[in-house]
Scaffold this motif. Sequence first.
Motif, PDB file in Angstrom:
ATOM      1  N   ILE A  10       0.833  -1.204   0.000  1.00  0.00           N
ATOM      2  CA  ILE A  10       0.000   0.000   0.000  1.00  0.00           C
ATOM      3  C   ILE A  10       0.869   1.256   0.000  1.00  0.00           C
ATOM      4  CG2 ILE A  10      -1.621   1.337   1.413  1.00  0.00           C
ATOM      5  CD1 ILE A  10      -2.827  -1.385   2.290  1.00  0.00           C
ATOM      6  N   LEU A  11       1.916   1.257   0.811  1.00  0.00           N
ATOM      7  CA  LEU A  11       2.816   2.413   0.837  1.00  0.00           C
ATOM      8  C   LEU A  11       3.525   2.606  -0.495  1.00  0.00           C
ATOM      9  CD1 LEU A  11       4.338   2.105   4.413  1.00  0.00           C
ATOM     10  CD2 LEU A  11       2.652   3.760   3.607  1.00  0.00           C
ATOM     11  N   ALA A  12       3.876   1.509  -1.155  1.00  0.00           N
ATOM     12  CA  ALA A  12       4.515   1.611  -2.464  1.00  0.00           C
ATOM     13  C   ALA A  12       3.562   2.214  -3.488  1.00  0.00           C
ATOM     14  CB  ALA A  12       4.994   0.241  -2.931  1.00  0.00           C
ATOM     15  N   PHE A  13       2.301   1.799  -3.479  1.00  0.00           N
ATOM     16  CA  PHE A  13       1.324   2.371  -4.404  1.00  0.00           C
ATOM     17  C   PHE A  13       1.098   3.852  -4.130  1.00  0.00           C
ATOM     18  CE2 PHE A  13      -0.245  -2.103  -5.029  1.00  0.00           C
ATOM     19  CZ  PHE A  13       0.099  -2.164  -6.374  1.00  0.00           C
ATOM     20  N   ILE A  14       1.067   4.231  -2.877  1.00  0.00           N
ATOM     21  CA  ILE A  14       0.908   5.646  -2.533  1.00  0.00           C
ATOM     22  C   ILE A  14       2.104   6.448  -3.016  1.00  0.00           C
ATOM     23  CG2 ILE A  14       0.804   7.261  -0.588  1.00  0.00           C
ATOM     24  CD1 ILE A  14      -0.848   5.128   0.901  1.00  0.00           C
ATOM     25  N   ALA A  15       3.313   5.880  -2.854  1.00  0.00           N
ATOM     26  CA  ALA A  15       4.526   6.572  -3.302  1.00  0.00           C
ATOM     27  C   ALA A  15       4.532   6.749  -4.811  1.00  0.00           C
ATOM     28  CB  ALA A  15       5.764   5.802  -2.847  1.00  0.00           C
ATOM     29  N   VAL A  16       4.103   5.728  -5.533  1.00  0.00           N
ATOM     30  CA  VAL A  16       4.048   5.816  -6.993  1.00  0.00           C
ATOM     31  C   VAL A  16       3.002   6.846  -7.400  1.00  0.00           C
ATOM     32  CG1 VAL A  16       3.421   4.568  -9.092  1.00  0.00           C
ATOM     33  CG2 VAL A  16       4.924   3.498  -7.417  1.00  0.00           C
ATOM     34  N   GLY A  17       1.860   6.813  -6.749  1.00  0.00           N
ATOM     35  CA  GLY A  17       0.784   7.737  -7.086  1.00  0.00           C
ATOM     36  C   GLY A  17       1.144   9.186  -6.839  1.00  0.00           C
ATOM     37  N   SER A  18       1.917   9.437  -5.797  1.00  0.00           N
ATOM     38  CA  SER A  18       2.296  10.811  -5.470  1.00  0.00           C
ATOM     39  C   SER A  18       3.562  11.257  -6.189  1.00  0.00           C
ATOM     40  CB  SER A  18       2.479  10.957  -3.964  1.00  0.00           C
ATOM     41  OG  SER A  18       3.561  10.176  -3.518  1.00  0.00           O
ATOM     42  N   GLY A  19       4.246  10.334  -6.870  1.00  0.00           N
ATOM     43  CA  GLY A  19       5.464  10.690  -7.610  1.00  0.00           C
ATOM     44  C   GLY A  19       6.708  10.757  -6.754  1.00  0.00           C
ATOM     45  N   ASN A  20       6.660  10.226  -5.555  1.00  0.00           N
ATOM     46  CA  ASN A  20       7.799  10.293  -4.635  1.00  0.00           C
ATOM     47  C   ASN A  20       8.598   9.001  -4.550  1.00  0.00           C
ATOM     48  OD1 ASN A  20       7.340  12.948  -3.853  1.00  0.00           O
ATOM     49  ND2 ASN A  20       5.868  12.334  -2.297  1.00  0.00           N
ATOM     50  N   LEU A  21       8.369   8.061  -5.437  1.00  0.00           N
ATOM     51  CA  LEU A  21       9.049   6.767  -5.329  1.00  0.00           C
ATOM     52  C   LEU A  21      10.571   6.881  -5.395  1.00  0.00           C
ATOM     53  CD1 LEU A  21       8.667   3.750  -4.962  1.00  0.00           C
ATOM     54  CD2 LEU A  21       8.544   3.525  -7.435  1.00  0.00           C
ATOM     55  N   PRO A  22      11.146   7.635  -6.347  1.00  0.00           N
ATOM     56  CA  PRO A  22      12.624   7.734  -6.372  1.00  0.00           C
ATOM     57  C   PRO A  22      13.197   8.333  -5.085  1.00  0.00           C
ATOM     58  CG  PRO A  22      11.709   8.525  -8.425  1.00  0.00           C
ATOM     59  CD  PRO A  22      10.565   8.301  -7.499  1.00  0.00           C
ATOM     60  N   LYS A  23      12.523   9.316  -4.536  1.00  0.00           N
ATOM     61  CA  LYS A  23      12.987   9.937  -3.293  1.00  0.00           C
ATOM     62  C   LYS A  23      12.938   8.945  -2.137  1.00  0.00           C
ATOM     63  CE  LYS A  23      12.020  13.917  -0.359  1.00  0.00           C
ATOM     64  NZ  LYS A  23      11.143  15.078  -0.159  1.00  0.00           N
ATOM     65  N   ILE A  24      11.864   8.180  -2.058  1.00  0.00           N
ATOM     66  CA  ILE A  24      11.709   7.195  -0.983  1.00  0.00           C
ATOM     67  C   ILE A  24      12.744   6.083  -1.121  1.00  0.00           C
ATOM     68  CG2 ILE A  24      10.159   5.435  -0.053  1.00  0.00           C
ATOM     69  CD1 ILE A  24       7.861   7.398  -0.691  1.00  0.00           C
ATOM     70  N   LEU A  25      12.972   5.609  -2.348  1.00  0.00           N
ATOM     71  CA  LEU A  25      13.979   4.559  -2.562  1.00  0.00           C
ATOM     72  C   LEU A  25      15.367   5.047  -2.161  1.00  0.00           C
ATOM     73  CD1 LEU A  25      12.811   2.990  -5.941  1.00  0.00           C
ATOM     74  CD2 LEU A  25      12.585   2.045  -3.640  1.00  0.00           C
ATOM     75  N   LEU A  27      16.055   7.317   0.118  1.00  0.00           N
ATOM     76  CA  LEU A  27      16.105   7.354   1.584  1.00  0.00           C
ATOM     77  C   LEU A  27      16.272   5.963   2.178  1.00  0.00           C
ATOM     78  CD1 LEU A  27      13.312   9.993   2.311  1.00  0.00           C
ATOM     79  CD2 LEU A  27      15.769  10.271   2.634  1.00  0.00           C
ATOM     80  N   VAL A  28      15.620   4.961   1.581  1.00  0.00           N
ATOM     81  CA  VAL A  28      15.746   3.586   2.071  1.00  0.00           C
ATOM     82  C   VAL A  28      17.175   3.083   1.879  1.00  0.00           C
ATOM     83  CG1 VAL A  28      15.019   1.205   1.644  1.00  0.00           C
ATOM     84  CG2 VAL A  28      13.317   3.015   1.775  1.00  0.00           C
ATOM     85  N   ARG A  29      17.776   3.383   0.736  1.00  0.00           N
ATOM     86  CA  ARG A  29      19.169   2.960   0.502  1.00  0.00           C
ATOM     87  C   ARG A  29      20.115   3.591   1.513  1.00  0.00           C
ATOM     88  NH1 ARG A  29      18.192   3.970  -5.293  1.00  0.00           N
ATOM     89  NH2 ARG A  29      17.516   2.003  -6.161  1.00  0.00           N
ATOM     90  N   LYS A  30      19.915   4.894   1.784  1.00  0.00           N
ATOM     91  CA  LYS A  30      20.769   5.572   2.767  1.00  0.00           C
ATOM     92  C   LYS A  30      20.606   4.945   4.150  1.00  0.00           C
ATOM     93  CE  LYS A  30      21.026  10.061   0.508  1.00  0.00           C
ATOM     94  NZ  LYS A  30      20.656  11.497   0.597  1.00  0.00           N
ATOM     95  N   ALA A  31      19.376   4.607   4.512  1.00  0.00           N
ATOM     96  CA  ALA A  31      19.137   3.985   5.818  1.00  0.00           C
ATOM     97  C   ALA A  31      19.785   2.607   5.898  1.00  0.00           C
ATOM     98  CB  ALA A  31      17.636   3.880   6.068  1.00  0.00           C
TER      99      ALA A  31
END
Length: 53
Positions: A10-25, A27-31
Amino acid sequence: MSDLIKIAAILAFIAVGSGNLPKILNLVRKAQIQLVKESQASKWPKAMTLPSR
């Protein structure tokens, strides 16, 4: 475990829908890198050794 997968999907679909997927990915890599660096053995306390004569 299946609840966690559902939440992640669900969070992945929300990220794709809002256009923030590259930013979130990014941040996940940095973490992930930070977790690996913090878990390295060089960060662990040194074992106590008995004094030698």
